[in-house]
Structures are given as C-alpha cells and as structure tokens.
Design an enzyme around this catalytic site. Structure first.
Site, PDB file in Angstrom:
ATOM      1  N   GLY A 201       0.841  -1.196   0.000  1.00  0.00           N
ATOM      2  CA  GLY A 201       0.000   0.000   0.000  1.00  0.00           C
ATOM      3  C   GLY A 201       0.863   1.228   0.000  1.00  0.00           C
TER       4      GLY A 201
ATOM      5  N   ASP B   3      -0.313  12.198  -5.267  1.00  0.00           N
ATOM      6  CA  ASP B   3      -0.215  10.897  -5.949  1.00  0.00           C
ATOM      7  C   ASP B   3      -1.602  10.279  -6.095  1.00  0.00           C
ATOM      8  OD1 ASP B   3       1.139   8.858  -7.260  1.00  0.00           O
ATOM      9  OD2 ASP B   3       1.426   7.692  -5.423  1.00  0.00           O
TER      10      ASP B   3
END
Length: 899
Positions: free
Chosen positions: A21, A134
């Site tokens: 992640g 992001d």
C-alpha cells in the site's frame, strides 16, 4: 519489514498480509483493546535505514491523521516496532478503483457519484493544507456500501496554514526539482519538478475521471519519457468520441481539470465539487450552488432581526432554496450566534459568459454583476435563492455596479453616464454625465459619490439626479493622478477611496469626508476597500493586498484602524484586463455579512493579436499583458503599447516590431505613461505622462536614444490622440472641469512659431478619440452629445460640415491610409467599416460589420490599429483566463478571523 501472523505491534496482533500500500506493506490486524479489526501499514525492511523514506512515511501518518472525513481513510494510531514505524487505520472491505476499471468504463451516473466523493475528500485535505500529490485509481478504495475512500498520503506535502500564526514551522520536505508522483497522473508542474500546490491534485483527479469515463488512460504512452511529454504538450482524445454518454458539460469539467496551466484549472476542490454536484442535481442549472454541510441544531434564542414578516419571507426562501440546492438556505435562515463555522459554496456564471464586476445587495438577497456575451457587455442580476441569472435590457456597456442602501436600485456606469435601474424592472434612468468612471457608492442620505478618470477626482450628485458637485481633486504637489472606488461608511458623511500617485508613499486607501477637511491615509495598499460588520458587531475594512483579500478591524465611530490585517482569502481576482484599469479587487459584502469574491487572481487579461477583415487570427502577440493603448508606426512595421504594471499602479511604453517578437521598454518613469502617437516620419513618439502630477505631453526619439523631453505643459490633463501627416499639428484631448473632455490642437514644428494651442471642439458634451484624415482636411471623433457616444466627422482646421457616421453608437475612429475607409467599434462589439469620400465634398456610406471583438479600452482610448491597406487589424482585446469559472460565496466569513 515483513510480519508473520500472530506478530504483536503493541496492542495490535497481525492476522494476515493484505499486500502493498503506497510505500508500506499492509496487514489485517486485531485491536486487542477494542476488539476490532484494523489495517496496519509498516515500512519494508529495506527502507528502514532510509531517513527520507522514514520521514515521508511519518508525514503520511501525520497528514492522514489530521483529517476526519468520510471519504478519507481514518487513522487510529501510530507507533514503532523493532525500530520501524507503523500506522493503524480503519479496515476497509472493498476493492480499488483500478480493479473496477478492469471491466471497462464506469456508468456515467456512478462515475459522477464517485467523482463527487473524491472531490469532497480532496477539499477537506486541501483545507488543512495537505496536498496528496499521488492521486490515482490504485489509491482509491470503493467499499461495499459504495463509499469512496482516498488512501496513501505518503507523497502528501504539508503546506502551513496562512491564518494560523501559532502553527509550528514546517520545512519543505522535498527539493521542488524532484519529480514525485505516478507517471500518467502527474500534473505538468510535477513532471517539470516544480513546486506544486493543491491544483496538482485537481489535474490528477481529471486524469482519473477521464479514465473512469473512457476505460483508457489520458496520457499513457509506450515509455515513461513519452508519457511525460504527452502530459506537457498533448491533450487526450475527446471523451465524446469514445463514450457517447458523456455530456458536453461533463467533458468541460474534465478538460478544465486537465489544463496545462494550473491557473486555468479549477482553483479549489470545493469549486470542482460544485461543478460535479450541478450535473447530478435534476433541477440543476449552471447558476446553482453546491450542497452545504449539515447545520447543527440551533442553540439559544433566534437573532433579533427575525421579525414575523421576515420569518414568512424566510420560509418561502428556504423552500425555494432547497429545490435549487442553493446557498440561500444557509444564509437566509441566519445561523444562530453559537454557530461559528465558515460555510463556502460556489456559483457559476450564465452560459458563455464570465463574471466581471460584482455587487452584493445590502440585504444580501441579490448579486448584480457585469458579464460579456461575445463583444457585448451588460448588467446581470441573480437572486441567491434562485438558480438563474437574468440579463438586464438597456444596460449595454455597463461597468462598476453598486446598490442603493435599501436594495431597491442598482446604479452603474455606461457610455459616460451614471445610471440607475429598479430591481423590480423598468428602464434605466440617467442621473448625470461622468466621463470615464472608476467607481461609485450610495449613502443612506440619498447622495451618490463617484470617481472618474482625467483628474476629475471625486464628485457627488443626488440619487435623483441634478447638479454634479466636485468633492475633491487629485493634488499635483503629491503627484496624485487619479482617485478611485469610493465607499461610504455607515455615517453617510465619511468614505473610503483609493489614490494613485507617482510617489509610492502617497498611493493607497484614504479616509475622506463630504464636509471637507484633510484626508487620512489609512493603508498603503492600492486597492478598493469596503466596510463590513461581523456577527459579533465588530467592524472591519476588507481590502486587497497582492493577490489576497485581507481584513483589519476598523472603529467606524472613531474612524481608526486597530490591530493587524488578517487573511480572509488567499486569492481574490483583479480585473486587470477590463476597460477601466483601477486595481479593483473583485469582491463584495452585504450588510448582513454575506461575502462574494472572485477566487481567480486575474480572470481577464488583454491580448494583442492581428486579425484579417473576417476576424481570423493571423499573429498573436503574447509577450506583453495588460496593454490597452497601442499605435502602429506610419510605415506599419512597429508598434508602441502602453503596458500597465499592477505592482506599481502605473504604466510604461513598450516597443516592438509588428510581430511582437521582441518588446523593449521605452519609458521608465514610475508614474503613468500612455496615449502614445508617432510623428509622421516615425522617428519620434509623443505621449502623455503623469510624472509631474498633471498629465503633460512628452517626447523622445523612437530609437529610444536621448532623454524624455517635456513638449507641452498646462494646468489641465492632456492626452495625445494624433499627429497630422504634414507634421504641423498634434491633436490631444483635454479635461476641463467646466466643459469635460474637449478636442484641442497643439501647433508644432518650425512653422509653429509662437502659436498657442487652440480648441477645435469645446462643448458641454464629451469629445474624444479625435484622429485626422490622411489628407488633413477632416477630423473624426466620438461624442456623447446625443446621450450616447457616436462617431462624427468635421472639416479641419476650421470646423463645419459636420457629419454623423454611426447611428447605433460608436467609439474609437480610425482612418485607412488612403482615407477612403473609416472604422469604428460599435456597442455590440462589432468593428464597423464605412466607405468615405474625402475632401470638401465629404461623403460617407453605411457601416458594414467586419467582425466582433471585446475591446480592452474605452471611448477615449486607442484599443486597435489598422494596417495601411485596411486588410489587417491589430487588436487589444479582452480574453478570459478561466472561462465560465465560479465565484466563491462565504457565509459567516469572520469566523476564521478568530482562529
């Protein structure tokens, strides 16, 4: 760091790995204290000794932990295990957006639902100064109940809150030249390695939204380098070509997000959410407002102004506002005093227009604004409780609207006149002549105070019309040149106004009075200022400083500022591209505390370009912005422009060849240099300058050599408009307090001898823009003698033989080099061409429309030039940097000032 099932991290017991992640590895774990399942993210062991990675990981925890929003992953805890950090968050059951996209594009309705949730989450993060940096489908989880969660603030960049002076200093985490993010979703500024802000997330959102609607990535190419080049230079294919269900309105939202220049994108995620919300509401309109946050139950007694009559009106307003999903519900129900949240929303302009000058009614029910459709500028009116704005007929050319204190009338300026019109309807009433106005204000005693260019200063007139009385004029001893934007204080006797001067220490906001006396310099900011009262009764002055909107406490009884200025909005618009350059910040506030502001620093700008007779662009001169006054040299190979500098509140002359390939500065004085004209041989330039207080005429060699030389000085403001072909006469406009704008002639050259200047036209009307025919036998000019500006021609130099050329209004006459065609600009934005026959038997045909454009000038300013053969036109025209962009509406705007 890899963890096995059963590993304990404090009170958390690892159950099973969930995968990677962001920069960490994620595990399902059990919180043994609270008996709940959670997710734990830890850094891989290979990164534990990397200080930069550790710092970014800790930053992610701080960033996400600071947020509490249903569309952002909730952070429960942080800690360390075997020297490595970990973060504990809520455990989500669902799949990433990337996994959903593997099945193709999403249905439009579902896409809009997801998009609105993402935009709402981003808005919450941006409000806390957090930029994700992001955003991509992999970082968006869709839960089983269709809730979108934004993950992984590992690349987030914390920005210090400008209004929080007690926050600890936060240093920049990364060098701005380092490229961070995921290629394919990066903004152009990220690709270049430049410093980024929240608008980078809006670009990434646009790329993600494009993929949701098309099942293809917006900028994906075979290599990373090619992808980055596409982000910088290419646009993705039209969405309508790959998905016929995508509406033009939705495609416009995506395109706005994907603008290469960040100032052209949505300027906040709040505005983006509003645009998406407008598409999802069945009764939505482009003028609707966004859904506002839930309001807590009222605490305490209702506000004392809620009379029974007003409560009835409020009930009707609420019902209407709820159907239009408007900000009016929040505003007109008047939150209880115990409620201190700032509530923001947005409204869009009517289709194919853009907001310009704004004015909120004192009672907060209405927004008056000016907007242009094509080349036609007019006044519009919108009730906050309704979804649509209406153009007001008879207000063509309107600028700078302001309200009567009882909110019954809107006053505005058009065609050199001060006018008013009732909100309930009717036709405008002309109150008086003003010339070129720069602002107005209306007192409770029925006095209108206005400012005008040309040294007219501040004047007053009754709200019913009548005699115009001068209140004060610029002081040449202080190099004051113009007064701008008056605003009455509650006592109806004192007012705020702005002063422009060649001396920096003189410029700024002043306090004046109708009864005379010395004015008081309040602040150095060259901006309009307004007085407003907070929910608790404190008085403030709102004003612009750089690109921001500021507020400072002001005692309206003692007429004194107290405390220090505080930030209200980081960005507020300046309409520098408008016809009247006043350094006016685009905001307005009601007596009831409703603030409306333009969040775009420069919504409009001027644009120099060549067009042909059909209006088709041939050359665009992009180098010089804010240039409204221009002249082609006699041979048509050079151009001189007056360029306004917002930093100093003045302007200078710049020179270039006709292509605009290289502009060079021609004058350097800190005052105002403008209205340039060329000598017949093109070897000298004459212009008007404020450097000694009063505008006088100066000259210098067109090569730039030598010193600026005073040509002609007098007690009146003078503005040069033309130079005769034989070199004998300079035509100029003079401002006389008694006869207003007049046309004068200055004899020059060796043959002038001791001849004095003489008036050619000196009447009670305003005459301007006078230019001589090539044969020197006729002079064309504009005059408002009929009640609006029209184009006339008279013989020169003796006068007589007067002909009216236009019949529906006209400004800015120009002759073709052979004298056989005359041009002017009509009120509807059309450039008109009239065939003429010169000489003693002067004849003129009917005007023919060539093309339409929005002029960046006024009745007294040269805003276009014509090539020698009349086949091309060099225009100074207004263009929109952010077409159709929304305004920000703020309820309870003073709440943030106390934090």
């Amino acid at each position: 760091m890899t963890l096995r099932p059963g590993t304990r991290l404090g009170p958390y017991e690892v159950v099973a790995p969930l995968g990677a992640g962001g920069m960490g590895e994620v595990y399902r774990a059990r919180d043994t204290r609270l008996g709940r399942e959670v997710a734990v993210k830890v850094l891989p062991a290979s990164f534990t000794d990397n200080a930069e990675r550790l710092q970014r990981f800790e930053q992610e925890a701080r960033a996400a932990g600071a947020l509490n929003h249903p569309n952002i992953l909730a952070i429960h805890d942080v800690g360390k295990h075997d020297g490595g950090p970990y973060v504990v968050s809520e455990l989500l059951e669902g799949e990433t957006l990337r996994e959903q996209l593997k099945n193709g594009e999403l249905p439009v309705r579902k896409t809009l639902d997801y998009a609105l949730q993402i935009a709402s989450g981003l808005a919450a993060a941006h409000e806390r100064g957090i930029v994700h940096r992001d955003l991509k489908p992999e970082n968006l989880i869709i839960t089983k109940d269709e809730r979108v969660k934004i993950l992984d603030f590992g690349l987030a960049k914390l920005r210090p809150k400008l209004v929080d002076t007690e926050a600890p200093t936060q240093r920049q985490l990364t060098d701005p030249r380092v490229v961070m993010g995921t290629v394919g979703y990066m903004s152009p500024e990220q690709v270049r390695g430049h410093e980024v802000d929240h608008r980078a997330d809006i670009f990434s959102f646009g790329a993600t939204l494009y993929e949701m609607l098309s099942s293809r990535r917006a900028f994906q190419r075979e290599t990373m380098a090619e992808t980055m080049t596409a982000i910088l230079k290419e646009d993705p294919p039209e969405l309508g070509e790959v998905n016929s269900k995508v509406s033009p309105a939705l495609e416009r939202i995506v395109r706005r997000c994907l603008e290469k220049k960040r100032e052209r994108r949505f300027q906040s995620a709040h505005d983006l959410a509003f645009a998406i919300e407008a598409l999802t509401t069945p009764s939505s309109s482009q003028a609707s407002a966004v859904v506002l946050p839930d309001v807590p139950e009222a605490v305490g007694a209702p506000r004392r102004w809620l009379s029974p009559e007003r409560l009835i009106w409020l009930a009707a307003t609420v019902l209407l506002a709820l159907t239009t999903v408007g900000v009016a519900w929040m505003y007109f129900t008047r939150l209880p005093a115990a409620y201190t949240r700032v509530v923001k929303s947005s409204i869009l302009p009517p289709e194919n227009t853009s907001f310009e000058h704004l004015a909120v009614s004192p009672d907060g029910r209405w927004l008056a604004f000016t907007a242009a459709t094509g080349g036609k500028l007019q006044l519009w009116l919108r009730a906050f409780a309704r979804a649509e704005a209406q153009a007001i007929s008879g207000t063509e050319g309107a600028t700078l609207p302001f309200w009567s204190p009882d909110s019954r009338f809107i006053a505005f300026f058009a065609a050199g006149k001060l006018k008013k019109i009732e909100v309930s309807g009717g036709i405008p009433t002309t109150l008086c002549d003003v010339g070129v106005a720069t602002g107005g204000t209306w007192s409770r005693e029925g006095v209108i105070l206005f400012s005008a260019l040309g040294g007219a200063g501040l004047s007053r007139v009754s709200a019913t019309g009548g005699e115009v009385i001068s209140v004060m004029r610029p002081d040449p001893k202080s190099q004051e040149t113009e007064y701008f934007q008056p605003y009455f204080l509650p006592d109806g006797q004192h007012f705020l106004y702005s002063v422009q001067s060649g001396q920096k220490e003189v410029r700024g906001v002043y306090l004046g009075g109708l009864n005379g006396g010395a004015s008081k310099h309040l602040m150095p900011d060259f901006s309009n200022a307004m007085y407003a009262v907070s929910e608790t009764g404190e008085g403030y002055l709102l004003f612009g400083r750089d690109d921001a909107l500021m507020a400072q406490r002001f005692d309206a009884t003692q007429l004194q500022l107290t405390g220090e200025p505080v930030l209200v909005a980081e960005q507020v618009g300046k309409l520098l591209g408008s016809a009247i350059i006043t350094h006016r910040r685009n905001f307005s506030v009601s007596d009831e505390g409703l603030l409306v502001l333009d969040p775009f620093p420069n919504r409009l700008r001027t644009h120099l370009l060549w067009v042909d007779r059909q209006g088709r662009k041939t050359i665009v001169l992009d180098e010089v912005d804010n240039a409204t006054l221009l002249r082609l040299s006699p041979d048509g190979k050079r151009v001189v422009v007056a360029r306004y500098d917002p930093q100093i509140g003045g302007s200078d002359l710049w020179l270039s060849d006709e292509t605009g390939s290289s502009f060079t500065r021609f004058t350097f004085d800190p005052g105002i240099d403008h209205y340039p004209i060329w000598s017949p041989g093109g070897d000298r330039i004459v212009w008007s300058s404020s450097r000694e207080g009063t505008f006088d005429l100066y000259q210098k060699a067109a090569s730039g050599s030598g010193q600026d030389a005073l040509l002609f000085k007098s007690d009146y403001y003078k503005f040069s408009t033309d130079w005769s072909r034989d070199g004998r006469f300079i035509i100029y406009r003079q401002m006389d307090p008694k006869t207003k704008h007049d046309v004068w002639v200055l004899p020059v050259g060796p043959q002038a001898g001791e001849q004095n200047p003489f008036p050619f036209l000196q009447t009670e009307a305003n005459e301007s823009g006078a230019v001589l025919s090539p044969d020197g036998q006729s002079i064309a000019y504009s005059s408002d003698e009929s009640g609006r500006y029209e184009i006339y021609v008279q013989s020169f130099p003796g006068g007589g033989g007067k002909r009216q050329i236009s019949n529906a209004g006209g400004l800015g006459p120009h002759w073709r080099d052979d004298g056989r065609e005359l041009y002017y600009h009509a009120p509807d934005g059309k450039l008109m061409a009239v065939a003429v026959k010169g000489g003693l038997d002067f004849e003129a045909g009917s005007g023919v429309a060539l093309f339409e454009f929005r002029a960046a000038g006024t009745a007294i300013a040269p805003f276009y030039s014509v090539s020698k053969d009349g086949q091309r036109f060099l225009l100074s025209t207004i263009v929109e940097n952010v077409t159709g962009a929304p305004l920000t509406v703020v309820v309870n705007w003073t709440a943030d000032l106390k934090r």
